[in-house]
Design a protein around this motif. Structure first.
Motif, mmCIF file in Angstrom:
data_model
loop_
_atom_site.group_PDB
_atom_site.id
_atom_site.type_symbol
_atom_site.label_atom_id
_atom_site.label_comp_id
_atom_site.label_asym_id
_atom_site.label_seq_id
_atom_site.Cartn_x
_atom_site.Cartn_y
_atom_site.Cartn_z
ATOM 1 N N ARG A 129 0.624 -1.266 0.012
ATOM 2 C CA ARG A 129 -0.004 -0.231 0.129
ATOM 3 C C ARG A 129 0.918 1.358 0.113
ATOM 4 N N LEU A 130 0.678 2.178 -1.072
ATOM 5 C CA LEU A 130 1.430 3.350 -0.924
ATOM 6 C C LEU A 130 0.453 4.364 -1.486
ATOM 7 N N GLY B 71 3.603 4.886 2.731
ATOM 8 C CA GLY B 71 3.112 3.577 2.759
ATOM 9 C C GLY B 71 3.848 2.478 3.541
ATOM 10 N N HIS B 72 3.229 1.295 3.548
ATOM 11 C CA HIS B 72 3.658 0.240 4.289
ATOM 12 C C HIS B 72 3.945 -0.938 3.303
ATOM 13 N N LEU B 73 5.052 -1.567 3.340
ATOM 14 C CA LEU B 73 5.176 -2.834 2.390
ATOM 15 C C LEU B 73 5.757 -4.056 3.437
ATOM 16 N N GLU B 74 4.836 -5.140 3.384
ATOM 17 C CA GLU B 74 5.322 -6.371 3.967
ATOM 18 C C GLU B 74 5.301 -7.452 2.840
ATOM 19 N N ALA B 75 6.383 -8.137 2.962
ATOM 20 C CA ALA B 75 6.708 -9.069 1.733
ATOM 21 C C ALA B 75 7.233 -10.351 2.541
ATOM 22 N N ASP C 116 9.379 -5.875 6.273
ATOM 23 C CA ASP C 116 8.213 -5.118 6.866
ATOM 24 C C ASP C 116 8.943 -3.702 6.956
ATOM 25 N N LEU C 117 8.519 -2.731 5.761
ATOM 26 C CA LEU C 117 8.653 -1.588 5.876
ATOM 27 C C LEU C 117 7.887 -0.480 5.898
ATOM 28 N N ASN C 118 8.278 0.718 6.491
ATOM 29 C CA ASN C 118 7.311 1.889 6.433
ATOM 30 C C ASN C 118 7.955 2.865 5.269
ATOM 31 N N ILE C 119 7.557 3.467 4.486
ATOM 32 C CA ILE C 119 8.360 4.116 3.438
ATOM 33 C C ILE C 119 7.325 5.415 3.442
ATOM 34 N N VAL D 203 12.940 5.323 4.491
ATOM 35 C CA VAL D 203 12.506 3.737 4.691
ATOM 36 C C VAL D 203 12.745 3.563 5.843
#
Length: 168
Positions: free
Chosen positions: A1-2, A21-25, A50-53, A62
């Protein structure tokens, strides 16, 4: 989600528009990344992120973690296969902290360090240590070393210092 700022001033440069946004992979097999590494490296392993961008294109931020476990890389040019690779990358507001551990041949190696970003200036400092680390395994040459190195990098170049003992 960005998400981009819906109230952005569209007269400003695209590189100045803010986003968050937030990235989980979770990648259970990194072998498809070989497309990026060509024939130079053949990666294996399990990756979690598990990143907040946030920030802008010009100045992104990041924060969060990326973890590689059970990693293995075959390096055909050196004929070595570093294995049991564990990589932790911890993104912070103005830096990235890295801790890499691996086995190569019968030896262990570790690299710990930090990339820092302050305004337009960046630098990196890493300590590389190990014991009986296999660096090359060719028909005529087998190279094993005990590194105890410091690597400093910046916009003007870099410096490598410290001993790397070759025990055999």
């Amino acid at each position: 989600r960005l998400e981009a700022n819906p109230l952005a001033d569209l007269t400003q440069s695209m590189t100045d528009i803010s986003f968050a946004g937030h990235l989980e992979a979770e990648i259970k097999d990194v072998r498809p990344l070989k497309v990026v590494t060509s024939s130079y490296l053949e990666p294996k392993g399990y990756l979690n992120a598990d990143l907040n961008i946030s920030g802008t294109i010009k100045k992104p931020r990041v924060e969060g973690t990326v973890v590689l476990e059970d990693g293995e890389i075959f390096i055909p040019q050196l004929n070595i296969r570093p294995r049991d690779i564990k990589l932790l990358v911890d993104g912070r507001e103005d830096s990235i902290v890295m801790d890499l551990q691996l086995m190569s041949g019968e030896g262990k190696a570790r690299a710990e360090g930090v990339f820092t970003f302050a305004d337009k200036r960046w630098n990196a400092s890493f300590e590389i240590s190990g014991s009986n680390v296999e660096l090359m395994n060719q028909t005529d040459i087998i190279l094993v070393a005990n590194p105890d190195l410091l690597v400093d990098l910046g916009p003007e170049g870099g410096k490598l210092s410290g001993p790397s003992v070759i025990p055999q």
